[in-house]
Design a protein around this motif. Structure first.
Motif, PDB file in Angstrom:
ATOM      1  N   ASN A 147       5.000   8.252  -5.313  1.00 17.28           N
ATOM      2  CA  ASN A 147       6.498   8.246  -4.432  1.00 17.28           C
ATOM      3  C   ASN A 147       7.188   9.645  -4.540  1.00 17.28           C
ATOM      4  N   THR A 185       1.224   5.819  -4.335  1.00 25.16           N
ATOM      5  CA  THR A 185       1.461   5.442  -2.811  1.00 25.16           C
ATOM      6  C   THR A 185       0.309   4.825  -2.593  1.00 25.16           C
ATOM      7  N   PRO A 186       0.538   3.900  -1.371  1.00 24.43           N
ATOM      8  CA  PRO A 186      -0.660   3.261  -0.685  1.00 24.43           C
ATOM      9  C   PRO A 186      -1.937   4.064  -0.503  1.00 24.43           C
ATOM     10  N   THR A 233      -2.866  -5.429   4.666  1.00 23.63           N
ATOM     11  CA  THR A 233      -1.287  -5.021   4.463  1.00 23.63           C
ATOM     12  C   THR A 233      -1.081  -3.717   4.310  1.00 23.63           C
ATOM     13  N   VAL A 234      -1.961  -3.089   3.333  1.00 20.28           N
ATOM     14  CA  VAL A 234      -2.048  -1.517   2.961  1.00 20.28           C
ATOM     15  C   VAL A 234      -1.907  -0.638   3.849  1.00 20.28           C
ATOM     16  N   GLU A 242       1.249  -0.453   5.675  1.00 20.06           N
ATOM     17  CA  GLU A 242       2.103   0.051   4.744  1.00 20.06           C
ATOM     18  C   GLU A 242       1.905   1.693   4.907  1.00 20.06           C
ATOM     19  N   ARG A 268       3.412   2.901   8.392  1.00 19.71           N
ATOM     20  CA  ARG A 268       4.794   2.911   7.990  1.00 19.71           C
ATOM     21  C   ARG A 268       5.295   4.333   7.338  1.00 19.71           C
ATOM     22  N   GLU A 269       4.600   4.510   6.236  1.00 17.67           N
ATOM     23  CA  GLU A 269       4.700   5.673   5.386  1.00 17.67           C
ATOM     24  C   GLU A 269       4.625   6.870   6.190  1.00 17.67           C
TER      25      GLU A 269
END
Length: 242
Positions: free
Chosen positions: A18, A45-46, A169-170, A173, A176-177
């Motif tokens: 992150n 991070t994912p 879900t990942v 993410e 979105r990241e």
């Protein structure tokens, strides 16, 4: 660094964390374990987690080295302490250095920490029994006789599988990241940056489009562990999408 579990040399690679920095992680492919300095695993991070999937799958040995019984910190040589922790409703285990130099965990337990795997339901165990007589425990590598139950008789881990919903879900993410990064880079003043960003953006969008075509699924072939086959399927999907 030598592996605390099997004494083989570990492979160190940098992964994104992150806030745009990188974190080095030591991986032992022969025994399927990871060493994290302090709490580096919480900062990944994912995308870094998914990259770990690919790296570990690509280097998976035909047979894992067994872990030793007296595990020592690679920095201070103090005996590592077996610790049980909780992530949401999932229990996972690792060995920690009492001097807080870091902690050591199997890839299976790392997946539990990240909420990527779940125990099989009774209906799933019944379906599995109709197709195969035994499977390999993803926790310790021992065979599990399905006629005797759905818990490994050696390490007592319940039969588990990769949770497709968590994979989806990942992926969400990650999307979105990527959107946040686009916003952060929008005000860049480097005159050479826009073309490179546009090219990278198209590659990322194409990858996400292919990943988002359908929910992640996989079929068990019966030749290995449920978690390992799920991770291998996910790694193959990521490579195709990339």
């Amino acid at each position: 660094m030598n592996c605390p579990g099997c004494s083989q040399e570990m492979s160190r690679q940098d992964y994104e964390r992150n806030y745009g920095t990188v974190v080095p992680i030591d991986i032992c492919h022969p025994c399927g374990t990871l060493w994290f300095d302090r709490w580096e695993n919480l900062a990944l991070t994912p995308g870094a987690v998914l990259r770990l999937f690919v790296v570990i799958t690509d280097n998976q040995p035909a047979q894992r080295n067994p872990l030793g019984t007296n595990l020592a910190c690679p920095y201070c040589r103090a005996r590592l302490v077996l610790t049980t922790d909780m992530q949401r409703t999932t229990r996972f285990q690792y060995w920690r250095c009492p001097a807080e130099h870091g902690h050591f965990m199997t890839f299976f337990q790392f997946l539990r920490e990240k909420n990527f795997i779940r125990p099989l339901s009774a209906a799933e165990v019944a379906t599995l029994k109709r197709n195969v007589q035994s499977v390999i425990c993803s926790g310790c590598g021992a065979p599990v006789d399905l006629n005797a139950g759905s818990v490994c008789s050696y390490c007592r881990a319940p039969l588990s599988m990769l949770d497709a919903k968590q994979v989806d879900t990942v992926f969400g993410e990650l999307k979105r990241e990527d959107a946040r990064r686009k916003e952060a880079n929008h005000g860049a003043v480097d005159p050479t940056l826009p073309l490179r960003l546009a090219h990278d953006r198209r590659m990322v969008e194409d990858t996400f489009a292919r990943l988002g075509e359908a929910p992640f699924t996989f079929e068990f072939s019966g030749s290995g562990g449920l978690v390992e086959e799920g991770v291998a399927a996910l790694a193959a999907l990521l490579k195709r999408a990339g």
